[in-house]
Design a protein around this motif. Structure first.
Motif, PDB file in Angstrom:
ATOM      1  N   TYR A  21       0.845  -1.189   0.000  1.00  0.00           N
ATOM      2  CA  TYR A  21       0.000   0.000   0.000  1.00  0.00           C
ATOM      3  C   TYR A  21       0.883   1.241   0.000  1.00  0.00           C
ATOM      4  O   TYR A  21       1.956   1.254   0.595  1.00  0.00           O
ATOM      5  CB  TYR A  21      -0.904   0.018   1.241  1.00  0.00           C
ATOM      6  CG  TYR A  21      -1.923  -1.085   1.255  1.00  0.00           C
ATOM      7  CD1 TYR A  21      -3.199  -0.886   0.739  1.00  0.00           C
ATOM      8  CD2 TYR A  21      -1.623  -2.335   1.787  1.00  0.00           C
ATOM      9  CE1 TYR A  21      -4.145  -1.896   0.753  1.00  0.00           C
ATOM     10  CE2 TYR A  21      -2.560  -3.356   1.809  1.00  0.00           C
ATOM     11  CZ  TYR A  21      -3.817  -3.123   1.289  1.00  0.00           C
ATOM     12  OH  TYR A  21      -4.746  -4.129   1.303  1.00  0.00           O
ATOM     13  N   PHE A  22       0.387   2.304  -0.653  1.00  0.00           N
ATOM     14  CA  PHE A  22       1.118   3.553  -0.756  1.00  0.00           C
ATOM     15  C   PHE A  22       0.286   4.656  -0.114  1.00  0.00           C
ATOM     16  O   PHE A  22      -0.922   4.736  -0.323  1.00  0.00           O
ATOM     17  CB  PHE A  22       1.396   3.877  -2.228  1.00  0.00           C
ATOM     18  CG  PHE A  22       2.246   2.826  -2.886  1.00  0.00           C
ATOM     19  CD1 PHE A  22       3.623   2.968  -2.943  1.00  0.00           C
ATOM     20  CD2 PHE A  22       1.671   1.670  -3.417  1.00  0.00           C
ATOM     21  CE1 PHE A  22       4.416   1.988  -3.534  1.00  0.00           C
ATOM     22  CE2 PHE A  22       2.456   0.689  -4.000  1.00  0.00           C
ATOM     23  CZ  PHE A  22       3.828   0.843  -4.056  1.00  0.00           C
ATOM     24  N   PHE A  23       0.950   5.507   0.667  1.00  0.00           N
ATOM     25  CA  PHE A  23       0.282   6.535   1.457  1.00  0.00           C
ATOM     26  C   PHE A  23       0.709   7.911   0.943  1.00  0.00           C
ATOM     27  O   PHE A  23       1.805   8.387   1.236  1.00  0.00           O
ATOM     28  CB  PHE A  23       0.654   6.363   2.937  1.00  0.00           C
ATOM     29  CG  PHE A  23       0.238   5.025   3.476  1.00  0.00           C
ATOM     30  CD1 PHE A  23      -0.976   4.862   4.116  1.00  0.00           C
ATOM     31  CD2 PHE A  23       1.059   3.919   3.317  1.00  0.00           C
ATOM     32  CE1 PHE A  23      -1.366   3.624   4.596  1.00  0.00           C
ATOM     33  CE2 PHE A  23       0.682   2.666   3.797  1.00  0.00           C
ATOM     34  CZ  PHE A  23      -0.549   2.526   4.435  1.00  0.00           C
ATOM     35  N   ARG A  67      -5.706   0.876   6.507  1.00  0.00           N
ATOM     36  CA  ARG A  67      -6.518   1.987   7.020  1.00  0.00           C
ATOM     37  C   ARG A  67      -5.993   2.435   8.383  1.00  0.00           C
ATOM     38  O   ARG A  67      -5.829   3.629   8.647  1.00  0.00           O
ATOM     39  CB  ARG A  67      -7.981   1.559   7.100  1.00  0.00           C
ATOM     40  CG  ARG A  67      -8.930   2.690   7.406  1.00  0.00           C
ATOM     41  CD  ARG A  67     -10.391   2.260   7.294  1.00  0.00           C
ATOM     42  NE  ARG A  67     -10.768   2.097   5.897  1.00  0.00           N
ATOM     43  CZ  ARG A  67     -11.018   0.939   5.299  1.00  0.00           C
ATOM     44  NH1 ARG A  67     -10.954  -0.186   5.957  1.00  0.00           N
ATOM     45  NH2 ARG A  67     -11.355   0.890   4.025  1.00  0.00           N
ATOM     46  N   LEU A  68      -5.689   1.477   9.250  1.00  0.00           N
ATOM     47  CA  LEU A  68      -5.143   1.812  10.564  1.00  0.00           C
ATOM     48  C   LEU A  68      -3.782   2.496  10.433  1.00  0.00           C
ATOM     49  O   LEU A  68      -3.485   3.450  11.157  1.00  0.00           O
ATOM     50  CB  LEU A  68      -5.024   0.562  11.436  1.00  0.00           C
ATOM     51  CG  LEU A  68      -6.336  -0.025  11.946  1.00  0.00           C
ATOM     52  CD1 LEU A  68      -6.077  -1.337  12.660  1.00  0.00           C
ATOM     53  CD2 LEU A  68      -7.044   0.961  12.863  1.00  0.00           C
ATOM     54  N   GLU A  69      -2.971   2.031   9.512  1.00  0.00           N
ATOM     55  CA  GLU A  69      -1.656   2.645   9.297  1.00  0.00           C
ATOM     56  C   GLU A  69      -1.806   4.079   8.798  1.00  0.00           C
ATOM     57  O   GLU A  69      -1.052   4.973   9.202  1.00  0.00           O
ATOM     58  CB  GLU A  69      -0.831   1.818   8.317  1.00  0.00           C
ATOM     59  CG  GLU A  69       0.576   2.314   8.140  1.00  0.00           C
ATOM     60  CD  GLU A  69       1.407   2.312   9.411  1.00  0.00           C
ATOM     61  OE1 GLU A  69       2.314   3.166   9.512  1.00  0.00           O
ATOM     62  OE2 GLU A  69       1.162   1.469  10.301  1.00  0.00           O
ATOM     63  N   ALA A  70      -2.774   4.323   7.933  1.00  0.00           N
ATOM     64  CA  ALA A  70      -3.019   5.679   7.430  1.00  0.00           C
ATOM     65  C   ALA A  70      -3.459   6.605   8.567  1.00  0.00           C
ATOM     66  O   ALA A  70      -3.036   7.768   8.630  1.00  0.00           O
ATOM     67  CB  ALA A  70      -4.068   5.656   6.326  1.00  0.00           C
ATOM     68  N   ILE A  71      -4.274   6.106   9.477  1.00  0.00           N
ATOM     69  CA  ILE A  71      -4.710   6.899  10.631  1.00  0.00           C
ATOM     70  C   ILE A  71      -3.519   7.206  11.530  1.00  0.00           C
ATOM     71  O   ILE A  71      -3.340   8.338  11.984  1.00  0.00           O
ATOM     72  CB  ILE A  71      -5.828   6.177  11.400  1.00  0.00           C
ATOM     73  CG1 ILE A  71      -7.094   6.107  10.524  1.00  0.00           C
ATOM     74  CG2 ILE A  71      -6.111   6.861  12.734  1.00  0.00           C
ATOM     75  CD1 ILE A  71      -8.154   5.167  11.049  1.00  0.00           C
ATOM     76  N   ARG A  72      -2.676   6.199  11.771  1.00  0.00           N
ATOM     77  CA  ARG A  72      -1.467   6.428  12.579  1.00  0.00           C
ATOM     78  C   ARG A  72      -0.554   7.465  11.920  1.00  0.00           C
ATOM     79  O   ARG A  72      -0.012   8.344  12.582  1.00  0.00           O
ATOM     80  CB  ARG A  72      -0.697   5.123  12.763  1.00  0.00           C
ATOM     81  CG  ARG A  72      -1.252   4.212  13.790  1.00  0.00           C
ATOM     82  CD  ARG A  72      -0.303   3.026  14.046  1.00  0.00           C
ATOM     83  NE  ARG A  72      -1.044   1.930  14.589  1.00  0.00           N
ATOM     84  CZ  ARG A  72      -1.533   0.893  13.905  1.00  0.00           C
ATOM     85  NH1 ARG A  72      -1.310   0.784  12.614  1.00  0.00           N
ATOM     86  NH2 ARG A  72      -2.224  -0.044  14.501  1.00  0.00           N
ATOM     87  N   TYR A  73      -0.389   7.351  10.615  1.00  0.00           N
ATOM     88  CA  TYR A  73       0.453   8.276   9.857  1.00  0.00           C
ATOM     89  C   TYR A  73      -0.069   9.705   9.997  1.00  0.00           C
ATOM     90  O   TYR A  73       0.675  10.634  10.336  1.00  0.00           O
ATOM     91  CB  TYR A  73       0.497   7.828   8.398  1.00  0.00           C
ATOM     92  CG  TYR A  73       1.231   8.740   7.454  1.00  0.00           C
ATOM     93  CD1 TYR A  73       2.461   9.292   7.766  1.00  0.00           C
ATOM     94  CD2 TYR A  73       0.696   9.030   6.205  1.00  0.00           C
ATOM     95  CE1 TYR A  73       3.139  10.115   6.873  1.00  0.00           C
ATOM     96  CE2 TYR A  73       1.361   9.841   5.311  1.00  0.00           C
ATOM     97  CZ  TYR A  73       2.580  10.386   5.652  1.00  0.00           C
ATOM     98  OH  TYR A  73       3.241  11.197   4.762  1.00  0.00           O
ATOM     99  N   GLY A  74      -1.356   9.894   9.755  1.00  0.00           N
ATOM    100  CA  GLY A  74      -1.962  11.224   9.883  1.00  0.00           C
ATOM    101  C   GLY A  74      -1.856  11.762  11.293  1.00  0.00           C
ATOM    102  O   GLY A  74      -1.524  12.936  11.503  1.00  0.00           O
ATOM    103  N   GLY A  75      -2.115  10.905  12.271  1.00  0.00           N
ATOM    104  CA  GLY A  75      -2.001  11.320  13.668  1.00  0.00           C
ATOM    105  C   GLY A  75      -0.584  11.738  14.021  1.00  0.00           C
ATOM    106  O   GLY A  75      -0.368  12.720  14.733  1.00  0.00           O
ATOM    107  N   GLY A  76       0.395  11.007  13.506  1.00  0.00           N
ATOM    108  CA  GLY A  76       1.795  11.350  13.747  1.00  0.00           C
ATOM    109  C   GLY A  76       2.163  12.686  13.129  1.00  0.00           C
ATOM    110  O   GLY A  76       2.889  13.481  13.735  1.00  0.00           O
TER     111      GLY A  76
END
Length: 85
Positions: free
Chosen positions: A4-6, A29-38
């Motif tokens: 997957y690419f973000f 989806r969880l990784e994208a949320i973590r990325y945005g939160g970070g």
């Protein structure tokens, strides 16, 4: 495992060329949320600059799987009067 690419869209676009191997869409989806939160944790003003932050998540074929969108809403917002009732 699928890759997957973000891609970050915050007024500019940062294209993820490496991606991450993850088991499925739910994990991505969880990784994208973590990325945005970070991103927000590191630089809270990032969300206020353009009032939104979007992470487009694509698959190996570069097809959009989903997007995570974070918005800043001005405190002056008021609900519309005369709604259903």
């Amino acid at each position: 495992m699928p890759r997957y690419f973000f891609h970050l869209c915050d007024g500019t676009e940062e294209i993820d060329e490496q991606g991450h191997e993850l088991p499925d869409d739910d994990a991505a989806r969880l990784e994208a949320i973590r990325y945005g939160g970070g991103l927000i944790q590191d630089d809270p003003a990032l969300l206020l600059t353009d009032q939104n932050l979007r992470i487009n998540v694509t698959d190996e074929e570069r097809k959009l799987r989903f997007a995570i969108v974070m918005l800043a809403v001005d405190a002056g917002w008021q609900p519309q009067q005369g709604g259903p009732g």
